[in-house]
Design a protein around this motif. Structure first.
Motif, PDB file in Angstrom:
ATOM      1  N   VAL A 249      45.427  41.482  60.886  1.00 56.83           N
ATOM      2  CA  VAL A 249      46.619  41.829  61.666  1.00 56.83           C
ATOM      3  C   VAL A 249      47.509  40.610  61.864  1.00 56.83           C
ATOM      4  O   VAL A 249      48.740  40.708  61.788  1.00 56.83           O
ATOM      5  CB  VAL A 249      46.207  42.436  63.026  1.00 56.83           C
ATOM      6  N   PHE A 250      46.895  39.444  62.101  1.00 62.66           N
ATOM      7  CA  PHE A 250      47.690  38.231  62.315  1.00 62.66           C
ATOM      8  C   PHE A 250      48.483  37.884  61.049  1.00 62.66           C
ATOM      9  O   PHE A 250      49.665  37.525  61.121  1.00 62.66           O
ATOM     10  CB  PHE A 250      46.792  37.051  62.700  1.00 62.66           C
ATOM     11  N   TYR A 251      47.811  37.989  59.907  1.00 62.20           N
ATOM     12  CA  TYR A 251      48.510  37.717  58.646  1.00 62.20           C
ATOM     13  C   TYR A 251      49.639  38.722  58.415  1.00 62.20           C
ATOM     14  O   TYR A 251      50.738  38.355  57.987  1.00 62.20           O
ATOM     15  CB  TYR A 251      47.526  37.773  57.476  1.00 62.20           C
ATOM     16  N   SER A 252      49.360  39.977  58.707  1.00 65.40           N
ATOM     17  CA  SER A 252      50.373  41.003  58.496  1.00 65.40           C
ATOM     18  C   SER A 252      51.564  40.810  59.426  1.00 65.40           C
ATOM     19  O   SER A 252      52.721  40.983  59.033  1.00 65.40           O
ATOM     20  CB  SER A 252      49.765  42.391  58.708  1.00 65.40           C
ATOM     21  N   ASN A 253      51.268  40.417  60.695  1.00 60.81           N
ATOM     22  CA  ASN A 253      52.352  40.174  61.638  1.00 60.81           C
ATOM     23  C   ASN A 253      53.206  38.988  61.209  1.00 60.81           C
ATOM     24  O   ASN A 253      54.438  39.010  61.330  1.00 60.81           O
ATOM     25  CB  ASN A 253      51.791  39.932  63.035  1.00 60.81           C
ATOM     26  N   ARG A 254      52.549  37.951  60.711  1.00 60.78           N
ATOM     27  CA  ARG A 254      53.335  36.800  60.239  1.00 60.78           C
ATOM     28  C   ARG A 254      54.155  37.193  59.015  1.00 60.78           C
ATOM     29  O   ARG A 254      55.300  36.755  58.850  1.00 60.78           O
ATOM     30  CB  ARG A 254      52.411  35.620  59.918  1.00 60.78           C
ATOM     31  N   ALA A 255      53.579  38.057  58.175  1.00 62.26           N
ATOM     32  CA  ALA A 255      54.327  38.546  57.018  1.00 62.26           C
ATOM     33  C   ALA A 255      55.560  39.327  57.452  1.00 62.26           C
ATOM     34  O   ALA A 255      56.608  39.284  56.794  1.00 62.26           O
ATOM     35  CB  ALA A 255      53.426  39.436  56.149  1.00 62.26           C
ATOM     36  N   ALA A 256      55.443  40.043  58.599  1.00 61.69           N
ATOM     37  CA  ALA A 256      56.603  40.777  59.109  1.00 61.69           C
ATOM     38  C   ALA A 256      57.736  39.820  59.459  1.00 61.69           C
ATOM     39  O   ALA A 256      58.915  40.131  59.265  1.00 61.69           O
ATOM     40  CB  ALA A 256      56.205  41.595  60.334  1.00 61.69           C
ATOM     41  N   CYS A 257      57.380  38.649  59.951  1.00 62.65           N
ATOM     42  CA  CYS A 257      58.402  37.633  60.252  1.00 62.65           C
ATOM     43  C   CYS A 257      59.058  37.131  58.966  1.00 62.65           C
ATOM     44  O   CYS A 257      60.294  37.023  58.881  1.00 62.65           O
ATOM     45  CB  CYS A 257      57.769  36.462  61.007  1.00 62.65           C
ATOM     46  N   TRP A 258      58.236  36.798  57.982  1.00 62.44           N
ATOM     47  CA  TRP A 258      58.791  36.359  56.698  1.00 62.44           C
ATOM     48  C   TRP A 258      59.664  37.454  56.093  1.00 62.44           C
ATOM     49  O   TRP A 258      60.696  37.178  55.480  1.00 62.44           O
ATOM     50  CB  TRP A 258      57.670  36.009  55.724  1.00 62.44           C
ATOM     51  N   ASN A 259      59.236  38.701  56.291  1.00 68.99           N
ATOM     52  CA  ASN A 259      60.006  39.840  55.779  1.00 68.99           C
ATOM     53  C   ASN A 259      61.391  39.889  56.412  1.00 68.99           C
ATOM     54  O   ASN A 259      62.404  40.109  55.738  1.00 68.99           O
ATOM     55  CB  ASN A 259      59.259  41.135  56.055  1.00 68.99           C
ATOM     56  N   ALA A 260      61.438  39.676  57.729  1.00 68.53           N
ATOM     57  CA  ALA A 260      62.722  39.693  58.432  1.00 68.53           C
ATOM     58  C   ALA A 260      63.635  38.573  57.955  1.00 68.53           C
ATOM     59  O   ALA A 260      64.865  38.685  58.016  1.00 68.53           O
ATOM     60  CB  ALA A 260      62.486  39.585  59.937  1.00 68.53           C
ATOM     61  N   MET A 261      63.034  37.503  57.447  1.00 73.94           N
ATOM     62  CA  MET A 261      63.811  36.360  56.957  1.00 73.94           C
ATOM     63  C   MET A 261      64.014  36.412  55.446  1.00 73.94           C
ATOM     64  O   MET A 261      64.527  35.468  54.850  1.00 73.94           O
ATOM     65  CB  MET A 261      63.084  35.069  57.349  1.00 73.94           C
ATOM     66  N   SER A 262      63.553  37.528  54.811  1.00 72.51           N
ATOM     67  CA  SER A 262      63.709  37.742  53.361  1.00 72.51           C
ATOM     68  C   SER A 262      63.033  36.662  52.534  1.00 72.51           C
ATOM     69  O   SER A 262      63.467  36.352  51.414  1.00 72.51           O
ATOM     70  CB  SER A 262      65.196  37.829  52.975  1.00 72.51           C
ATOM     71  N   ASN A 263      61.962  36.091  53.076  1.00 76.27           N
ATOM     72  CA  ASN A 263      61.178  35.108  52.326  1.00 76.27           C
ATOM     73  C   ASN A 263      60.048  35.871  51.642  1.00 76.27           C
ATOM     74  O   ASN A 263      58.922  35.948  52.130  1.00 76.27           O
ATOM     75  CB  ASN A 263      60.628  34.032  53.265  1.00 76.27           C
TER      76      ASN A 263
END
Length: 650
Positions: A164-178
């Motif tokens: 879940v922690f990895y997925s949540n951090r991925a959501a942040c990268w997703n919002a930044m289009s990284n």
């Protein structure tokens, strides 16, 4: 002109329904496009026979109690997962302006963790710190302070490697289009939880953003299987990506593809959709023509057509090329361009074919057949353009396609021009009826077929197609009566029995259908024995489908398809039917080889996309089973190519 391709037309009618599953829509789209190709090639009989590639959940009414229980369990599991994640993924509006980062002070007791300090913590301290850091990360994410959230989730991961922690951090990268970071973190999450649907969907989106369509397709497919196809967005993504992967590969194939004639079966069906005529005056067998002259090559080409073999058709195409090159054709020049354009069209050289037909009409504006053939070209090109995407219904703003509408108008104008030159030519009305048939304008189609019959009652296919149209209109009794009259008047023609058998098969009158197909096969063999040349393999394929539906006799069905392929190795219908028979038995690897072969045999880019869509769907099934072996049994339970009932067999 074959039920094996047209078998999916019944399913095609549901393509635009919101309740249709991903794989049902894929099947419908594929079948509908092949209906178009074979309608233009000659006679189209739309039966519901045939094996279909279904990768969808069972109908809702099946095992209703079980499915409700499963839904409750899934809902509970999703709720637990959402609670665990802290609901960090709210619905977002891509166009909404980002909020300013929150300046609210964080709790003083919030720990700060590093790689060095975490080693000094006890297991309970790590667990407690991870929970606090995740909660703070969720809060920062909600305030759109993504960099801070990334930092906090990173510290939480140091305390506990939680998916879940990895997925949540991925959501942040997703919002930044990284996207590369999204892929990195979702991959870590999936490695910890291979059935983490949210991470799979998020990684799939990132892959798609980076144009890694095959990888995105694999993730979305796995997600759909895990989620039992409940997520419509994921299902639509599979359709979209199948299209993208197929179109990308189709363009590459087209660039290096040798233009060649399709199977003799297809060519024969197209040519015989025009009434047979004797050799033109001046090109008769008794005419004294100089060897190597343009007229000599014209006659040679017309005679080669009569063999109905692949070799004969190749010789005809070369002869028409040579006739125009040598020239001195006099009054036959327009007809020469007509015939060269015909064979260029059959090869898939549409632009060159159109140039030839235009030249033909420039030389002789009264050559009706050139108008009719040009109309057929407009119709096929526009229809494939209109249905060349799996998600065409989803992408269109208003459900219409101006290109299609324009091409349809051009086809209609060509038919109108043809009638101004010869309103008594029955071919005009037969082929205009085909246009109406493809567009499901059955009343207009029936009128034109009847007009064609009134002008020339000896053309068998007008009668056959009238019966089919009556059937599509729901006039079953009229349709059956039409076919009985056909047997009475054309009882020596195999086509009557073949297409009558298709309608019987659609009504699940299996024994009668098989008998008709067997009669057609025997008549074809007898005719070939008398006249020589090639054999129409469609009755063999139809019999194979009937035996499969009737008795699930895969062995007999495969044997019949193999016989068809021995007679006509390039018959795309036989190849695709064999692929689907194999898929129904779970022989996915073998089925894939046949689907890829079908792509090789396709004439146009649209047809290649059709075949590759099937191939890619099959390939993805193999990859899912290989990468996620725990999903294999679940995939079987959903009927993915494992012998589920074909459409029309309930």
């Amino acid at each position: 002109m074959a039920s094996a391709r047209n078998a999916t037309a019944a399913a095609a009618e549901s393509a635009s329904q919101a309740t249709a599953t991903t794989w049902e829509r894929l099947t419908s789209w594929y079948g509908e496009n092949k209906v178009v190709a074979w309608t233009i090639a000659g006679v189209t009989v739309v039966a519901a026979g045939g094996t279909i590639y279904y990768l969808s959940q069972p109908p809702p009414q099946a095992s209703d109690k079980t499915s409700k229980k499963d839904r409750r369990k899934a809902k509970k599991k999703d709720g637990e997962k959402a609670a665990e994640e802290g609901k960090v993924e709210p619905k977002t509006d891509a166009k909404a302006a980002p909020k300013a980062p929150s300046v609210e002070a964080e709790p003083e007791e919030l720990p700060h963790v590093t790689e060095d300090s975490v080693a000094q913590l006890s297991e309970q301290q790590r667990k407690d710190y991870a929970a606090k850091l995740k909660a703070a990360g969720n809060k920062a994410y909600g305030s759109k302070d993504y960099n801070r959230a990334i930092e906090l989730y990173g510290q939480a991961i140091l305390c506990k490697a939680d998916p879940v922690f990895y997925s949540n951090r991925a959501a942040c990268w997703n919002a930044m289009s990284n996207w590369s970071k999204v892929i990195e973190d979702t991959t870590a999450a999936i490695n910890l939880d291979s059935e983490y649907v949210k991470a799979l969907n998020r990684r799939a989106n990132a892959y798609e953003q980076e144009s890694r369509f095959s990888e995105a397709l694999l993730d979305y497919t796995a997600s759909c299987i895990i989620d039992q196809f409940r997520n419509e967005n994921s299902a639509q993504a599979v359709e979209r990506l199948l299209k993208k992967v197929a179109e990308t590969k189709a363009k590459s194939i087209m660039e290096g593809k040798e233009k060649r004639l399709p199977s003799p079966t297809f060519v024969s069906n197209y040519l015989q959709s025009f009434r047979a005529k004797p050799l033109p005056e001046g090109l008769e067998e008794t005419a004294d023509l100089e060897d190597g002259s343009g007229k000599w090559y014209m006659r040679k080409g017309l005679q080669a057509i009569q063999t109905r073999t692949g070799e004969g058709y190749a010789e005809a195409a070369q002869s028409f090329d040579k006739a125009i090159e040598v020239n001195n054709l006099d009054k036959h020049e327009a007809f020469a361009y007509n015939m060269r354009g015909t064979f260029r069209y059959l090869k898939g050289e549409n632009e060159l074919a159109l140039e030839d037909l235009n030249k033909s009409l420039e030389i002789d504006p009264s050559l009706v057949q050139s108008y009719v053939k040009r109309a057929s070209m407009h119709l096929e090109q526009s229809r494939f353009s209109f249905r060349s995407t799996l998600a065409s219904e989803l992408d269109a703003d208003d459900g219409t396609d101006n290109s299609f509408s324009g091409k349809r108008d051009e086809a209609a104008r060509d038919f109108e021009l043809a009638t101004t030159h010869n309103a008594e030519d029955p071919d005009i009305f037969y082929h205009r009826a085909q246009l109406h048939f493809i567009l499901s304008e059955f009343s207009n189609a029936a009128t034109d077929y009847q007009k064609s019959i009134d002008l020339d009652s000896k053309f068998i296919f007008s009668h056959i197609q009238l019966g089919v149209t009556q059937y599509k209109m729901g006039s079953i009794a009229s349709s059956m009566a039409t076919f009985r009259r056909c047997i009475k008047n054309f009882g020596d023609k195999s086509d009557v029995y073949n297409y009558y058998g298709e309608l019987l098969l659609d009504q699940q009158k299996y024994q009668e259908a098989v008998e008709k197909f067997e009669t057609a096969v025997e008549m074809e063999r007898k005719t070939v024995g008398e006249r020589g040349g090639g054999m129409n393999v469609l009755p063999l394929i139809n019999k194979a489908l009937a035996l499969f539906q009737w008795k699930q006799d895969f062995s007999a069905a495969e044997e019949l398809c193999q016989k068809a392929l021995i007679i006509d190795p390039e018959c795309d219908i036989a190849v695709a039917t064999m692929a689907q028979l194999l898929l129904q038995q779970g022989k996915v690897t073998e089925a894939l080889q046949y689907f890829e072969r079908a792509a090789e045999l396709s004439r146009t880019e649209g047809e290649i996309v059709n075949a590759l869509s099937y191939a890619e769907a099959t390939r993805t099934q193999l990859e899912v089973q290989d990468k996620y072996p725990q999903l294999a049994s679940r995939l079987q339970g959903m009927g993915a190519g494992m012998g589920g009932p074909p459409p029309g067999v309930r």
